[in-house]
Scaffold this active site. Structure first.
Site, PDB file in Angstrom:
ATOM      1  N   TYR A   1      -1.730  -0.426  10.421  1.00  0.00           N
ATOM      2  CA  TYR A   1      -1.871  -0.791   9.002  1.00  0.00           C
ATOM      3  C   TYR A   1      -0.638  -0.328   8.223  1.00  0.00           C
ATOM      4  O   TYR A   1      -0.101  -1.062   7.392  1.00  0.00           O
ATOM      5  CB  TYR A   1      -3.150  -0.167   8.446  1.00  0.00           C
ATOM      6  CG  TYR A   1      -3.457  -0.551   7.014  1.00  0.00           C
ATOM      7  CD1 TYR A   1      -3.774  -1.859   6.662  1.00  0.00           C
ATOM      8  CD2 TYR A   1      -3.448   0.417   6.000  1.00  0.00           C
ATOM      9  CE1 TYR A   1      -4.070  -2.201   5.343  1.00  0.00           C
ATOM     10  CE2 TYR A   1      -3.745   0.082   4.688  1.00  0.00           C
ATOM     11  CZ  TYR A   1      -4.057  -1.223   4.366  1.00  0.00           C
ATOM     12  OH  TYR A   1      -4.345  -1.559   3.057  1.00  0.00           O
TER      13      TYR A   1
ATOM     14  N   SER B   1       0.856  -1.198   0.000  1.00  0.00           N
ATOM     15  CA  SER B   1       0.000   0.000   0.000  1.00  0.00           C
ATOM     16  C   SER B   1       0.887   1.241   0.000  1.00  0.00           C
ATOM     17  O   SER B   1       2.081   1.166   0.324  1.00  0.00           O
ATOM     18  CB  SER B   1      -0.867  -0.021   1.265  1.00  0.00           C
ATOM     19  OG  SER B   1      -1.396   1.260   1.509  1.00  0.00           O
TER      20      SER B   1
HETATM   21  P1  NAD Z   1     -11.828  -6.026   0.918  1.00  0.00           P
HETATM   22  O1  NAD Z   1     -12.178  -5.896   2.351  1.00  0.00           O
HETATM   23  O2  NAD Z   1     -12.835  -5.661  -0.121  1.00  0.00           O
HETATM   24  O3  NAD Z   1     -11.338  -7.510   0.623  1.00  0.00           O
HETATM   25  C1  NAD Z   1     -10.611  -8.275   1.548  1.00  0.00           C
HETATM   26  C2  NAD Z   1     -11.101  -9.704   1.448  1.00  0.00           C
HETATM   27  O4  NAD Z   1     -10.308 -10.494   2.336  1.00  0.00           O
HETATM   28  C3  NAD Z   1     -12.556  -9.877   1.889  1.00  0.00           C
HETATM   29  O5  NAD Z   1     -13.285 -10.585   0.907  1.00  0.00           O
HETATM   30  C4  NAD Z   1     -12.468 -10.673   3.208  1.00  0.00           C
HETATM   31  O6  NAD Z   1     -13.549 -11.555   3.410  1.00  0.00           O
HETATM   32  C5  NAD Z   1     -11.163 -11.416   2.999  1.00  0.00           C
HETATM   33  N1  NAD Z   1     -10.553 -11.799   4.278  1.00  0.00           N
HETATM   34  C6  NAD Z   1     -10.494 -11.088   5.429  1.00  0.00           C
HETATM   35  N2  NAD Z   1      -9.894 -11.799   6.396  1.00  0.00           N
HETATM   36  C7  NAD Z   1      -9.548 -12.982   5.842  1.00  0.00           C
HETATM   37  C8  NAD Z   1      -8.922 -14.148   6.341  1.00  0.00           C
HETATM   38  N3  NAD Z   1      -8.524 -14.237   7.621  1.00  0.00           N
HETATM   39  N4  NAD Z   1      -8.743 -15.192   5.500  1.00  0.00           N
HETATM   40  C9  NAD Z   1      -9.158 -15.132   4.217  1.00  0.00           C
HETATM   41  N5  NAD Z   1      -9.772 -14.053   3.677  1.00  0.00           N
HETATM   42  C10 NAD Z   1      -9.965 -12.997   4.492  1.00  0.00           C
HETATM   43  O7  NAD Z   1     -10.472  -5.183   0.732  1.00  0.00           O
HETATM   44  P2  NAD Z   1      -9.797  -4.626  -0.588  1.00  0.00           P
HETATM   45  O8  NAD Z   1      -9.973  -3.155  -0.603  1.00  0.00           O
HETATM   46  O9  NAD Z   1     -10.207  -5.432  -1.764  1.00  0.00           O
HETATM   47  O10 NAD Z   1      -8.261  -4.896  -0.246  1.00  0.00           O
HETATM   48  C11 NAD Z   1      -7.545  -6.014  -0.749  1.00  0.00           C
HETATM   49  C12 NAD Z   1      -6.068  -5.815  -0.436  1.00  0.00           C
HETATM   50  O11 NAD Z   1      -5.598  -4.595  -0.995  1.00  0.00           O
HETATM   51  C13 NAD Z   1      -5.763  -5.714   1.061  1.00  0.00           C
HETATM   52  O12 NAD Z   1      -4.521  -6.330   1.313  1.00  0.00           O
HETATM   53  C14 NAD Z   1      -5.664  -4.231   1.299  1.00  0.00           C
HETATM   54  O13 NAD Z   1      -4.895  -3.944   2.434  1.00  0.00           O
HETATM   55  C15 NAD Z   1      -4.991  -3.806   0.007  1.00  0.00           C
HETATM   56  N6  NAD Z   1      -5.131  -2.386  -0.359  1.00  0.00           N
HETATM   57  C16 NAD Z   1      -6.358  -1.830  -0.555  1.00  0.00           C
HETATM   58  C17 NAD Z   1      -6.448  -0.497  -0.962  1.00  0.00           C
HETATM   59  C18 NAD Z   1      -7.783   0.144  -1.217  1.00  0.00           C
HETATM   60  O14 NAD Z   1      -7.812   1.335  -1.597  1.00  0.00           O
HETATM   61  N7  NAD Z   1      -8.876  -0.551  -1.047  1.00  0.00           N
HETATM   62  C19 NAD Z   1      -5.300   0.269  -1.123  1.00  0.00           C
HETATM   63  C20 NAD Z   1      -4.064  -0.335  -0.898  1.00  0.00           C
HETATM   64  C21 NAD Z   1      -3.988  -1.674  -0.526  1.00  0.00           C
END
Ligand code: NAD
Length: 284
Positions: free
Chosen positions: A180, A167
């Protein structure tokens, strides 16, 4: 003359943890267009199945299955691996996408001031260790453990690709979210460490660092739900993003396909920002 494409991904078996989420789903959709076979792993089986069904309906000829797995439980991951091996074959690609923040590790104020001495709850001093533990477990151990379980197929065949999700916070921490930010910084470090450790086994390990993408997790922080205008934090993000807009999760796919395919055969240990210039901009 050599022609370039993502054709080498056809029929490769790809596992993506947290694949039922917003970013995971967008990545799976992009990867499915290459003919790779994908297992969406998620803590919630219904999310994984729903995503798989949607993507199979949208992408002609896609092979995508939903599998239940908790990235924090080895037994659950081993069970998922057995299912993926049986239904799709030996695993070539792992994307560690499960991750996220916790309100218990989020401060209410950006910078502490003297007035906050009367209400430490709003500051770093009011955070709960439980929140730090949860965020580090999910983002860091939730990347380590699936790598231990799924990369065993890769070390046997001496070929494979691992992609981690970092991130913007990893380069410079954002205010309010110390756990985070530090957990994602640990992903950058682990990516480099693993890339070196596995280089002679012909397993490449890279990461992407998404900037700001409007997703369910962060929309309320960035857009005022009553007015539809940017919140003060959303406006700051916009001011810090030279391209002047949020990203669309689909825009992650080009970089991800490049890192997964043999097009990047000599690339390992890198973390690529996909951020509209946020990381490059000093603000001046
Ligand atoms: P999201 O919450 O939509 O998706 C995360 C998924 O992980 C969910 O479907 C959840 O059920 C699953 N999950 C949670 N705990 C779990 C576990 N213990 N075992 C298996 N699955 C599990 O989040 P997102 O926005 O799609 O983010 C995905 C990745 O991208 C993450 O690593 C997040 O930190 C990273 N990220 C997101 C952004 C953003 O702007 N959304 C920016 C930078 C990085």
């Amino acid at each position: 003359m050599k022609t370039y494409s993502f054709d080498d991904l056809k029929n490769k078996v790809c596992v993506i943890t947290g694949g039922g989420g917003v970013i995971g789903k967008a990545l799976v959709k992009g990867i499915a267009t290459t003919g790779a076979k994908i297992a969406i792993l998620d803590l919630f089986k219904d999310l994984a199945d729903k995503a798989a069904t949607e993507i199979c309906a949208e992408v002609t000829g896609a092979t995508v299955i939903g599998v239940e797995a908790n990235v924090l439980e080895k037994e659950s991951l081993l069970k998922a691996k057995a299912e993926v091996n049986e239904r799709l074959g030996s695993i070539d690609i792992l994307i560690n996408c499960a991750g996220g923040n916790s309100p218990k590790a989020t401060t209410q104020v950006e910078m502490m001031e003297k007035a906050d001495l009367a209400n430490l709850e709003k500051t770093f001093f009011g955070l709960q260790l439980e929140g730090f533990q949860k965020v580090f477990d999910l983002n860091f151990l939730g990347t380590v453990l699936p790598t231990i379980v799924f990369a065993t197929d890769m070390i046997e065949r001496e070929k494979g690709v691992i992609l981690n999700i970092s991130s913007m916070n990893a380069f410079r921490p954002l205010t309010k979210i110390p756990a985070y930010s530090a957990a994602k910084a640990s992903i950058n470090n682990l990516t480099e460490w693993l890339a070196v450790h596995l280089a002679k086994m012909n397993i490449r390990v890279n990461a992407i660092a998404p900037g700001f993408f409007l997703t369910t997790q962060n929309k309320f922080l960035l857009i005022d739900e009553n007015t539809g205008e940017f919140t003060p934090r959303g406006q700051k993000v916009m001011n810090g993003t030279p391209m002047g807009r949020f990203g669309d999760p689909e825009e992650l796919c080009g970089t991800v396909l490049y890192l997964l395919s043999d097009l990047s055969a000599f690339v390992t240990g890198v973390v690529i920002p996909i951020d509209g210039g946020f990381n490059a901009y000093s603000g001046v």
